[in-house]
Design a protein around this motif. Structure first.
Motif, mmCIF file in Angstrom:
data_model
loop_
_atom_site.group_PDB
_atom_site.id
_atom_site.type_symbol
_atom_site.label_atom_id
_atom_site.label_comp_id
_atom_site.label_asym_id
_atom_site.label_seq_id
_atom_site.Cartn_x
_atom_site.Cartn_y
_atom_site.Cartn_z
ATOM 1 N N VAL A 108 15.950 28.586 -17.903
ATOM 2 C CA VAL A 108 14.874 28.044 -18.748
ATOM 3 C C VAL A 108 13.658 27.698 -17.899
ATOM 4 N N ASP A 109 13.893 27.069 -16.758
ATOM 5 C CA ASP A 109 12.782 26.711 -15.874
ATOM 6 C C ASP A 109 12.060 27.951 -15.355
ATOM 7 N N ALA A 110 12.798 29.061 -15.243
ATOM 8 C CA ALA A 110 12.188 30.309 -14.768
ATOM 9 C C ALA A 110 11.434 31.038 -15.880
ATOM 10 N N GLY A 111 11.543 30.552 -17.112
ATOM 11 C CA GLY A 111 10.718 31.091 -18.180
ATOM 12 C C GLY A 111 11.352 32.142 -19.068
ATOM 13 N N VAL A 112 12.680 32.126 -19.238
ATOM 14 C CA VAL A 112 13.290 33.109 -20.137
ATOM 15 C C VAL A 112 12.824 32.870 -21.578
ATOM 16 N N ASP A 113 12.866 33.948 -22.366
ATOM 17 C CA ASP A 113 12.536 33.832 -23.786
ATOM 18 C C ASP A 113 13.754 33.418 -24.611
ATOM 19 N N VAL A 114 14.921 33.836 -24.143
ATOM 20 C CA VAL A 114 16.168 33.654 -24.876
ATOM 21 C C VAL A 114 17.271 33.396 -23.859
ATOM 22 N N ILE A 115 18.344 32.707 -24.279
ATOM 23 C CA ILE A 115 19.579 32.626 -23.500
ATOM 24 C C ILE A 115 20.637 33.447 -24.230
ATOM 25 N N ALA A 116 21.375 34.276 -23.498
ATOM 26 C CA ALA A 116 22.466 35.053 -24.089
ATOM 27 C C ALA A 116 23.772 34.696 -23.380
ATOM 28 N N ILE A 117 24.688 34.119 -24.128
ATOM 29 C CA ILE A 117 26.017 33.802 -23.609
ATOM 30 C C ILE A 117 26.936 34.919 -24.083
ATOM 31 N N GLU A 118 27.659 35.562 -23.160
ATOM 32 C CA GLU A 118 28.400 36.749 -23.585
ATOM 33 C C GLU A 118 29.795 36.846 -22.973
ATOM 34 N N THR A 119 30.587 37.744 -23.591
ATOM 35 C CA THR A 119 31.930 38.115 -23.130
ATOM 36 C C THR A 119 32.855 36.907 -23.051
ATOM 37 N N MET A 120 32.780 36.044 -24.033
ATOM 38 C CA MET A 120 33.651 34.872 -24.095
ATOM 39 C C MET A 120 34.844 35.163 -25.012
ATOM 40 N N PHE A 121 36.054 34.946 -24.515
ATOM 41 C CA PHE A 121 37.225 35.113 -25.372
ATOM 42 C C PHE A 121 37.882 33.785 -25.721
ATOM 43 N N ASP A 122 37.440 32.704 -25.082
ATOM 44 C CA ASP A 122 37.999 31.382 -25.337
ATOM 45 C C ASP A 122 36.958 30.550 -26.083
ATOM 46 N N LEU A 123 37.296 30.144 -27.298
ATOM 47 C CA LEU A 123 36.356 29.378 -28.110
ATOM 48 C C LEU A 123 35.975 28.067 -27.439
ATOM 49 N N VAL A 124 36.895 27.462 -26.707
ATOM 50 C CA VAL A 124 36.600 26.210 -26.002
ATOM 51 C C VAL A 124 35.528 26.433 -24.944
ATOM 52 N N GLU A 125 35.644 27.514 -24.199
ATOM 53 C CA GLU A 125 34.643 27.791 -23.169
ATOM 54 C C GLU A 125 33.292 28.125 -23.789
ATOM 55 N N MET A 126 33.302 28.846 -24.898
ATOM 56 C CA MET A 126 32.033 29.129 -25.575
ATOM 57 C C MET A 126 31.380 27.840 -26.049
ATOM 58 N N LYS A 127 32.182 26.920 -26.590
ATOM 59 C CA LYS A 127 31.621 25.633 -27.004
ATOM 60 C C LYS A 127 31.012 24.903 -25.808
ATOM 61 N N ALA A 128 31.701 24.928 -24.678
ATOM 62 C CA ALA A 128 31.172 24.273 -23.480
ATOM 63 C C ALA A 128 29.847 24.896 -23.060
ATOM 64 N N ALA A 129 29.773 26.225 -23.142
ATOM 65 C CA ALA A 129 28.535 26.909 -22.760
ATOM 66 C C ALA A 129 27.392 26.565 -23.708
ATOM 67 N N LEU A 130 27.663 26.586 -25.004
ATOM 68 C CA LEU A 130 26.617 26.252 -25.975
ATOM 69 C C LEU A 130 26.144 24.806 -25.821
ATOM 70 N N ILE A 131 27.092 23.899 -25.619
ATOM 71 C CA ILE A 131 26.710 22.501 -25.421
ATOM 72 C C ILE A 131 25.890 22.358 -24.150
ATOM 73 N N GLY A 132 26.287 23.064 -23.088
ATOM 74 C CA GLY A 132 25.533 23.014 -21.840
ATOM 75 C C GLY A 132 24.109 23.492 -22.014
ATOM 76 N N VAL A 133 23.933 24.601 -22.735
ATOM 77 C CA VAL A 133 22.581 25.122 -22.967
ATOM 78 C C VAL A 133 21.767 24.142 -23.813
#
Length: 852
Positions: A139-164
């Protein structure tokens, strides 16, 4: 670009995502096993060149070369302190490639590279911080979008989304899960559940990438489209990988793959691209098919949605009435309360199982006992309940800290009980609800319950205003309209009914009640509160916390739903009533025969009562209970049951061989057929481990302990995924194998050295990336070329039986549930190859009797 601008653009046109990066970089000289992310600073021109090819092919969105640029994964290459530098360089490279063209830069975030608790060692909050650190750099580098990908564990995806979202509430986020050909993730999450959870946790676009080709993604996309209001994104592989002439290739050509793009768009995809095996030519053809054209809209039924890891449930108008099991609650239950004080979950598990089998649609979990660490115990209870049922949960506590611990332990989207109109509590709890994407029960009362419906509704409106301040939509709120004992306040019932009517029709929110409160203090309680329930359902009540296994209550719900528009065509009522009516006729016939003297001894009418209800069938013995505890992953219950069996005179070796072992084998069979998933395997393996710990001193004293063989496990060089490998090690250890796990990104020389040092019979290799598959062949070639005695077993998401055959592997594990049987078969088949001083005792005999 902010979220609103991104959403507007996606409403009007299909955007094209780019394709594969890794294979292109290898063609430009990226060494085998080297981190592509490091080339952002070491070989930036190569990265820019690949990006530019995709831009010229028509890509509207470029994924930065940062799939593995998070702290843990960079740490495998000694670069964990370079997260900000590498991610910033990657964004700059993508910007250079775009130049003056109209394309967006999406900061790419892949899995952490390890397993989150309880299945692994990484705590949830630490995972959140790892993802947040990378997101902050992007984000600090100026991306337009964040893409979280190739997640097979819903818990890890939740952690990633919360982190973002902890980093930015304004950056748009694309969230991609990855699915098997069965249409489920490896941890058992279906597309609908993923869509609901990801939307609630702050994604702007949801979708699917990698693992399978476009044919197998069509149904996944269609199912997601019916469970979300968000646009979808699709990034398929060019088919499933195969081996050709010693190389890993993806068989689907660009002209074969491109026509699928239109089918995705017709199902609601607003972003289409390619994953493994795709090139700029693929993206060019996809862009010509659907680029900048309109797409179908997604749609989701209204109401409040809650989920487990693998099941979703709607609460609201027109949906089936939801019965929430009330039994996991210490109120008035001395034995249950004592178990909680002792930190035990066996009674919690027992109640969860009984209610699930008895027909509950969700379960309330409350462990509030004085002088207990409620936060720790609620987390423990939530984890335990997940192992025995896939029902959504209501996490219930007056302690906000306990609620957060319980919420964090749950992989799905829970309903949280509860928030009231008191601002101090609401301002503390509602940010937690928002952060974790939960639904919440709103209490229509403060310290005192208003007598009038209009005052209860005012409290509901106050809660909705506070929710709006925290960015929580009203669809996330289920209102408890408050039931009061009719014996104490006869007029209150009418006010409750009126509250239900106003909230459902005027506020448009879902409703619930604590049903049993209304009948407190008077006889024939079931008749009283079920009569009230029928009236409440007629007024629009959507759910109730109740004795969900009570037959009379179930009949009342089914009948009342006929008149409340909750059972189109009377199907649910007929499904319930026809077998029940037939059963009652049989019961009556038996009673009539008994009265006529035709039967001297009348058995329980119709056999066992429905599972989960009091008095159901013959009580299970210790062996059966122990079997159930292992299959259900009841780690706390297994040691006590083992000790009980020993006290009853069961032989320790018999318990291990004929109860624990077949139980865990059965769980492996369920995994193989898609009825259980990785979290269940981990829980059951831990449960068996707890039982073996009790038995081991006795087995050692009796001389009945022997190692089946020695296994070296490793994820090959260049690959830092180890989730499946870790579970394989756990399973093999439970079956008597001596396992030495070398970890991830392990060079060939280290694997062979460890195999020699430990005199291993079996080398087990794992890979999850197509770019590292051939490192498995290198190990096999070295073993054969040097005449070493080891046999080699391979596994991993990208491997196939044909690949294993081509590289001459001795064994192939499609699923982690297969590995024990494969390892045992390999020992027996290749015994002559093993060193004489290695363990050459026969493998422990198979169970002498069938499983309980």
């Amino acid at each position: 670009m902010n979220r609103q601008e991104f959403a507007r653009r996606l409403r009007s046109e299909v955007l094209i995502l780019d394709g594969s990066m890794g294979a292109f970089l290898q063609a430009r000289g990226l060494p085998d096993g080297y981190a592509p992310d490091l080339w952002n600073v070491e070989e930036p021109d190569a990265i820019v060149a690949v990006h530019r090819e995709y831009v010229n092919a028509g890509a509207d969105i470029l994924l930065t070369n940062t799939f593995g640029a998070s702290r843990l994964r960079l740490g495998e290459y000694g670069a964990s302190d370079r997260v900000r530098e590498i991610n910033a360089a990657a964004v700059q490279n993508a910007r250079r490639a775009i130049g003056d063209k109209r394309a967006l830069v999406a900061g790419d975030i892949g899995p952490s590279g390890t397993t989150l608790q309880p299945g692994g060692e990484l705590p949830f909050e630490e995972a959140v911080e790892i993802f947040a650190e990378q997101a902050r750099a992007l984000v600090d580098a100026g991306v337009d979008v964040i893409a979280i990908e190739t997640m097979f564990d819903l818990v890890e995806m939740k952690a990633a989304l919360i982190g973002v979202r902890d980093v930015s509430r304004t950056v748009p986020v694309i969230a991609h899960m990855t699915y098997t050909v069965r249409g489920l993730t490896d941890t058992g999450t279906d597309p609908e559940t993923a869509a609901i959870v990801l939307e609630a946790c702050g994604a702007d676009v949801i979708g699917v990438n990698c693992s399978v080709g476009p044919e197998d993604m069509l149904e996944v996309v269609g199912r997601m489209a019916r469970a979300t209001s968000l646009p979808l994104s699709v990034q398929p592989n060019a088919g499933l990988p195969v081996m050709r002439h010693g190389r890993t290739v993806f068989p689907q050509t660009a002209d074969q793959m491109a026509p699928f793009a239109k089918q995705f768009v017709d199902r609601g995809a607003a972003i289409v691209g390619g994953c493994c095996g795709t090139t700029p030519e693929y993206i060019r053809m996809i862009a010509s098919e659907v680029g900048h054209k309109p797409h179908a809209a997604t749609s989701r039924l209204p109401g409040t949605w809650i989920t487990s890891r693998s099941r979703s449930l709607r609460i609201g108008k027109g949906a089936p009435f939801v019965t929430i099991g009330e039994r996991i609650n210490p109120t008035g239950r001395k034995v249950f309360s004592q178990a909680i004080r002792e930190g035990r979950t066996d009674l919690i598990v027992q109640d969860a199982r009984a209610q699930a089998e008895g027909g509950a649609m969700a379960l309330d979990v409350n462990v509030g006992v004085p002088l207990v660490d409620e936060a720790a115990m609620l987390e423990k209870a939530v984890l335990a309940v997940q192992n025995v049922t896939d029902l959504p949960l209501v996490v219930d506590s007056a302690n906000v800290h306990a609620l957060e611990r319980g919420i964090r332990a749950f992989p799905g989207r829970p309903l949280v009980n509860s928030v009231d109109p008191v601002r101090e509590k609401a301002d503390f709890l509602l940010p937690i609800i928002k952060r974790y994407g939960c639904a919440v029960i709103g209490m229509c009362a403060e310290s005192e319950i208003p007598e009038r419906a209009i005052d209860r509704v005012r409290n509901a409106e106050k809660i909705l205003r506070m929710c709006e301040e925290h960015g929580i939509p009203k669809e996330w709120v289920v209102f408890d309209c408050i039931s009061i004992p009719v014996s104490a306040a006869p007029a209150s019932a009418a006010q409750t009914i009126e509250t239900i009517r106003i909230i459902t029709t005027e506020l448009g929110c879902a409703t619930t009640l604590g049903l049993s409160n209304v009948s407190f203090g008077i006889p024939l309680r079931k008749t009283v509160h079920n009569t009230f329930l029928a009236q409440a359902i007629a007024a629009g009540l959507d759910s109730a916390i109740c004795n969900a296994v009570d037959p009379l209550l179930k009949e009342t719900v089914a009948a009342a739903s006929l008149f409340a528009g909750r059972d189109a065509g009377c199907r649910r009522y007929i499904d319930m009533a026809v077998p029940l009516e037939a059963q009652r006729k049989r019961d009556q016939a038996m009673l009539d025969a008994a009265k006529a003297g035709q039967l001297l001894n009348v058995a329980t009418p119709g056999g066992d009562e429905p599972k989960g209800e009091a008095g159901a069938g013959k009580a299970k013995g210790t062996r059966d209970l122990l079997w159930d505890a292992v299959v259900e992953g009841d780690k706390d219950g297994v040691p006590g049951l083992v000790k009980r069996g020993l006290a009853e005179g069961l032989d320790p070796f018999d318990i291990f061989l004929n109860v624990l072992t077949p139980a865990i084998r059965h769980l492996g069979d369920l995994f193989g057929t898609g009825k259980k998933f990785i979290p269940h395997l981990i829980a059951s393996a831990d449960a068996m481990k707890a039982g073996v710990a009790v038995l081991m001193p006795l087995l050692e004293a009796s001389g009945n302990v022997e190692k089946k063989g020695t296994v070296i496990l490793a994820t090959v060089k260049g690959d830092i995924h180890d989730i499946g490998k870790n579970i394989v090690g756990l399973m093999l250890r439970n079956f008597g194998f001596d396992v030495h796990d070398l970890g991830r990104n392990v060079p060939l020389e280290d694997i062979l050295a460890a195999a020699r040092e430990h005199k291993a019979q079996i080398i087990g290799l794992s890979a999850l990336m197509t770019t590292t598959m051939m490192r498995m062949k290198d190990v096999i070639d070295a073993v054969r070329g040097q005449g070493l005695p080891h046999v080699v077993m391979i596994g991993g998401a990208v491997t196939t039986p044909s690949f294993a055959e081509e590289i001459r592997a001795d064994g192939y594990g499609k699923d982690v549930g297969d590995v024990v049987a494969i390892a045992e078969r390999m020992l027996a088949t290749h015994k002559e190859r093993f060193p004489r001083d290695a363990s050459d005792k026969p493998a422990t005999q198979e169970p002498r009797s069938p499983a309980p």
